[in-house]
Design an enzyme around this catalytic site. Structure first.
Site: not given
Lengths: 315, 315
Positions: B234, B263, B281
């Site tokens: 993360r 993000e 991601h």
């Protein structure tokens, strides 16, 4: 001035590599085989060893320029540029630099396979566009772990690739001249059958005339529209025209290529393709590995000049 | 019309994922937690399960909108967006989708590590410039096989990463809350000590407040000028400001990042960096894995509504 016993041939030698060779033995330098006839005749007679780097043909005619030549020490595992039969006929030994580069080449093969399947070029462009938030999620891509891979040519490098991909829980298939001792990997006597049985096909053949176009149109067509080809061997091992056609027409899924037929002048058709990962023949291109290759080349020159057994002779 | 028993929450659900959920149970849809209060009160009372996807906080206030809510089934292994303590206090079960995505995330971690070390972005640009012949050889880069890696967080994904990198003959070090059963990997009680002992540092922590900024300035500084950081966990787990400073000043060697603090609105400083591989991601972003995640989420919803044991409960 002492007559040189060592000819360093190769414009692509790095400065430190050249310096190391020239410090070890009285040496002279040429850019490549084309320039060998320009070495003065007196010097030519003194040359007993050539430290070679490059992909230009080094044949019998060039060897005959050096009547006392005893060894051609190649920088690299692939010695397809050197006419080994011509060397043997003249009593000249040829050496290469195997093993020390297998790890690096296998690493890049795995990296290209992953990068192509997981659309990392697209991902990088997605982020770097600055528009990730606007563009949303990347289109989904393809799982690698648990899929099936076929290795064409299960030599030293092919095995290193297979060992790595086995850790990705991939089912390993392979083709080589004969079945080999493996940890349960599946042998295919026919390369097209192999291509038809796998998700990813990785070419790890030796170069040279025996493997020219070995990954033929038939093999490429057998891969199918999801098949991904990875080549870290030589541009010659794949029918490049057939590969370009298949990539352009979407008849295969994609490719990861570190080698090309006319590199560094590669076919401009490659540059228009989005479904490929392209690398500039840098399989062995780490600082650590290139140093090891240079040291092994020098060790072969030294062994010859000192009358010791050659560490890695090929003939 | 039947009252919905299932609330599908997440603008990022793909169409087919939403359709599969809505076919299984009478359902209504919202973009995310912010929109939950907009569900008509009569419908809210009927909702017994939430199928959740996204990174927006889902807290007690939102849970209280649904008096008969019994399960929040998260799409993804990381459930840091959901206030699990608040859920537990209300007798609400939370589930996630572990294991099915570990392979993909580990694959991308390895791919980013290789791509960064072997300067594949530079290689690709070198070839695609069309000037390979003029530019010559790529600058040498860095060997991966045989080097040392440190895994921060040896959970399911951390282990998958370590297993793969072990096949690259890498020496495996790790840090986690306590020492674990491993095949001889080296445990470090202190993350900065780990960072100082390795070439590559891979962050595979869980998200949430307990790991916020866990890879601190001190840890980053301990990596040294050749250290490469890979983060597939993360954005919150790394002190992003300290990481950006270190990358900009060349105090660490580089990074491979799939996750970012804000993000998809990542810090624009990242876009100016050349010594990083940036991915949007997409760790679990293969067709195969996203399907498995969606099916596991649905299996948790189904188990709850049918009174069966939840396949993957987290509280």
């Amino acid at each position: 001035m002492t007559d040189p016993v060592l000819l360093i041939s190769g414009a692509s030698f790095k400065e430190d590599e050249r310096a190391r060779l020239a410090e070890a033995y009285p040496a002279t330098f040429v850019d490549g085989p084309d320039a060998m006839s320009g070495v003065p005749e007196g010097q030519r007679r003194a040359i007993r060893a050539v430290a070679y780097k490059g992909h230009k043909p080094f044949g019998g005619a060039e060897m005959d320029l050096f009547p006392n030549l005893g060894v051609i020490a190649n920088y690299g595992v692939g010695y397809d540029a050197i006419d080994v039969a011509a060397a043997s006929a003249r009593g000249i030994k040829v050496t290469n630099t195997p093993d020390v580069l297998s790890d690096d080449v296998a690493d890049l093969a795995v990296a290209m396979l992953l990068a192509q399947a997981r659309t990392m070029r697209l991902g990088e462009a997605h982020v770097r566009s600055g528009d990730w938030a606007k563009k949303g999620e990347l289109p989904l891509n393809r799982k690698v772990s648990g899929s099936t891979v076929g290795i064409v040519g299960l030599g030293r490098i092919g095995r290193e690739i297979a060992d790595r991909l086995a850790a990705f829980k991939m089912e390993i298939h392979y083709h080589s001249r004969s079945e080999k001792e493996t940890p349960g990997w599946t042998y295919h006597a026919d390369p097209a059958r192999l291509a038809g049985a796998v998700d990813f096909l990785v070419v790890a053949l030796v170069g040279g005339s025996a493997t020219e176009g070995y990954v033929s149109k038939e093999v490429i067509d057998a891969m199918g529209p999801r098949g991904v080809l990875v080549n870290i061997s030589r541009g010659t091992t794949v029918d490049e025209g057939a590969l370009l056609d298949a990539l352009e027409e979407g008849r295969i899924g994609g490719a990861g290529l570190d080698v090309f037929l006319n590199e560094p002048n590669l076919d401009p058709r490659f540059l228009k393709l989005e479904n490929v990962v392209l690398q500039p023949h840098q399989g062995s291109g780490s600082v650590e590995t290139r140093r090891d290759m240079a040291l092994l080349q020098l060790a072969n020159v030294r062994a010859f000049l000192e009358g010791a057994a050659l560490p890695t002779a090929v003939n």
